[in-house]
Design a protein around this motif. Structure first.
Motif, mmCIF file in Angstrom:
data_model
loop_
_atom_site.group_PDB
_atom_site.id
_atom_site.type_symbol
_atom_site.label_atom_id
_atom_site.label_comp_id
_atom_site.label_asym_id
_atom_site.label_seq_id
_atom_site.Cartn_x
_atom_site.Cartn_y
_atom_site.Cartn_z
ATOM 1 N N ASP A 20 8.795 -72.254 46.966
ATOM 2 C CA ASP A 20 7.676 -72.727 46.130
ATOM 3 C C ASP A 20 7.767 -73.993 45.495
ATOM 4 O OD1 ASP A 20 6.617 -70.166 46.436
ATOM 5 O OD2 ASP A 20 7.339 -69.451 44.689
ATOM 6 N N ASP A 21 9.120 -74.701 45.474
ATOM 7 C CA ASP A 21 9.014 -76.038 45.088
ATOM 8 C C ASP A 21 8.642 -76.926 46.132
ATOM 9 O OD1 ASP A 21 9.714 -75.430 42.573
ATOM 10 O OD2 ASP A 21 11.942 -75.280 42.856
ATOM 11 N N PHE A 22 8.916 -76.791 47.422
ATOM 12 C CA PHE A 22 8.681 -77.539 48.595
ATOM 13 C C PHE A 22 7.611 -77.230 49.598
ATOM 14 C CE2 PHE A 22 13.142 -77.917 47.173
ATOM 15 C CZ PHE A 22 13.139 -79.142 47.263
ATOM 16 N N VAL A 23 7.144 -76.015 49.554
ATOM 17 C CA VAL A 23 5.872 -75.283 50.304
ATOM 18 C C VAL A 23 4.748 -75.203 49.436
ATOM 19 C CG1 VAL A 23 5.169 -74.019 52.093
ATOM 20 C CG2 VAL A 23 7.421 -74.731 52.251
ATOM 21 N N LYS A 24 3.861 -76.177 49.304
ATOM 22 C CA LYS A 24 3.109 -75.859 48.225
ATOM 23 C C LYS A 24 1.373 -75.953 48.723
ATOM 24 C CE LYS A 24 5.699 -78.044 44.567
ATOM 25 N NZ LYS A 24 6.137 -79.063 43.758
ATOM 26 N N PHE A 25 0.578 -75.212 48.473
ATOM 27 C CA PHE A 25 -0.767 -75.188 48.911
ATOM 28 C C PHE A 25 -1.567 -75.881 47.963
ATOM 29 C CE2 PHE A 25 -5.004 -73.210 49.848
ATOM 30 C CZ PHE A 25 -5.338 -73.449 51.332
ATOM 31 N N PRO A 26 -2.505 -76.694 48.504
ATOM 32 C CA PRO A 26 -3.026 -77.960 47.568
ATOM 33 C C PRO A 26 -4.007 -76.923 46.535
ATOM 34 C CG PRO A 26 -3.738 -77.705 49.593
ATOM 35 C CD PRO A 26 -2.712 -77.136 49.863
ATOM 36 N N ASN A 27 -4.391 -77.508 45.277
ATOM 37 C CA ASN A 27 -5.354 -77.395 44.606
ATOM 38 C C ASN A 27 -6.560 -78.124 44.758
ATOM 39 O OD1 ASN A 27 -4.654 -79.684 43.270
ATOM 40 N ND2 ASN A 27 -3.294 -78.676 41.713
ATOM 41 N N ASN A 28 -7.542 -78.120 43.738
ATOM 42 C CA ASN A 28 -8.733 -78.933 44.286
ATOM 43 C C ASN A 28 -8.434 -80.529 44.240
ATOM 44 O OD1 ASN A 28 -10.923 -77.250 45.372
ATOM 45 N ND2 ASN A 28 -11.473 -76.496 43.222
ATOM 46 N N ALA A 29 -7.653 -80.720 43.069
ATOM 47 C CA ALA A 29 -7.335 -82.320 42.803
ATOM 48 C C ALA A 29 -6.552 -82.759 43.896
ATOM 49 C CB ALA A 29 -6.480 -82.115 41.524
ATOM 50 N N GLU A 30 -5.549 -81.932 44.651
ATOM 51 C CA GLU A 30 -4.796 -82.352 45.794
ATOM 52 C C GLU A 30 -5.635 -82.428 46.994
ATOM 53 O OE1 GLU A 30 -0.672 -80.856 43.941
ATOM 54 O OE2 GLU A 30 -1.930 -79.637 45.006
ATOM 55 N N ALA A 31 -6.690 -81.546 47.173
ATOM 56 C CA ALA A 31 -7.067 -81.404 48.476
ATOM 57 C C ALA A 31 -7.973 -82.550 48.864
ATOM 58 C CB ALA A 31 -8.149 -80.179 48.514
ATOM 59 N N GLN A 32 -8.597 -83.424 48.129
ATOM 60 C CA GLN A 32 -9.365 -84.427 48.665
ATOM 61 C C GLN A 32 -8.416 -85.552 49.481
ATOM 62 O OE1 GLN A 32 -12.868 -84.558 48.630
ATOM 63 N NE2 GLN A 32 -12.295 -86.206 50.121
ATOM 64 N N GLY A 33 -7.208 -85.740 49.068
ATOM 65 C CA GLY A 33 -6.518 -86.650 49.789
ATOM 66 C C GLY A 33 -6.079 -86.172 51.102
#
Length: 295
Positions: free
Chosen positions: A70-83
């Motif tokens: 979970d520290d290395f494989v993370k699904f993006p949240n909305n804040a991270e998704a745009q990039g």
């Protein structure tokens, strides 16, 4: 040494009694196994250790890495998704993509229990693994627990990603092949495209989604234990190794570790089973095509 720093606390022995292996030695043994997929006794030969010692080292390192997934494989949240959407758009101008999903089989020897469940459609025993990658080929989701007979669409429907996307917790689209249902957030290709807009959609979809196939190929080429027959009799141990190599895959990308013997696009086996269940995203897909691919 970077990997040793990550797992040292978990795998270090309390004493050096009986010449206990140091953390970096255990890591080297595990990496040798991941890279070759060969017998434990052969993996232990360079350090002149027994098969049982090599097996314990591989288990300890794999467990430690898997626990940190979970520290290395993370699904993006909305804040991270745009990039991520911007990076995917640069590939083939497909807008709004936050990930590409696919399934891949890891070959195992026949387990002691529920043997039939692990026989996949090609007739061999396997673990069916679901992976979702970002625009850099990093895993942002991995599910490694289903027997080989499980269909890709069932794995996705049973995963946390399904609930996240269905509930709109992260906005954007995931691209899948024809083995998945078309949903408001899951874009699949048109089987019989009509007109220039639909053809452009299919072309852009294919050129974008091929990234997950390439990433699976690189993952298995770097860690041959995923490509050859895994000789661990317990499927749970195999799933632990799969999770550990997923962590290492992302670390390798973060560190820009090159893979000299790389693969060319399109070398992954195409999906042979079309999804036959209900769809609810056809209208969304039609509006999407008319909005973004219709000149």
């Amino acid at each position: 040494m970077r990997i040793t720093d990550i797992v040292a606390v978990d795998i270090e022995h309390e004493t050096r009694r009986n010449c206990a292996l140091l953390p970096y030695q255990q890591v080297l043994i595990a990496l040798q196994y991941y890279a070759s997929g060969t017998f434990h006794i052969i993996v232990g030969d360079p350090l002149q250790i027994s098969q049982s010692t090599a097996c314990r080292s591989i288990h300890r390192v794999s467990t430690s890495l898997a626990q940190k997934i979970d520290d290395f494989v993370k699904f993006p949240n909305n804040a991270e998704a745009q990039g991520i959407k911007d990076e995917f758009f640069q590939i083939a101008q497909f807008p709004g993509v936050i990930g590409c999903v696919d399934g891949t089989h890891v070959w195992i020897i026949s387990p002691h229990e529920h043997k039939v469940d692990f026989v996949n459609r090609k007739g061999y025993h396997s673990i069916n693994v679901q992976v979702i990658c970002d625009a850099n080929g990093k895993w942002i989701n991995i599910v490694a627990r289903w027997p080989g007979s499980t269909h890709d669409s069932r794995m996705l429907r049973s995963s946390t990603i399904w609930n996240i996307m269905e509930n709109g917790q992260t906005s954007g689209y995931i691209l899948g092949d024809s083995g998945y249902p078309c949903r408001n957030w899951l874009m699949t290709p048109l089987l019989q495209p009509h007109g220039a807009a639909e053809q452009r959609y299919n072309s852009s979809h294919k050129r974008t989604r091929v990234l997950v196939e390439q990433s699976i190929g690189r993952w298995k080429r770097r860690f041959h234990v995923l490509h050859s027959e895994n000789r661990m009799r317990n499927p749970e141990n195999t799933c632990r190794v799969i999770a550990a190599t997923a962590v290492l895959h992302n670390i390798a990308i973060d560190l820009n570790e090159s893979l000299v013997d790389d693969i060319e696009p399109g070398q992954q086996q195409p999906h042979l089973l079309e999804y036959q269940g209900p769809h609810n995203g056809h209208r969304e897909r039609s509006v999407f095509i008319n909005t973004h691919f219709n000149d």
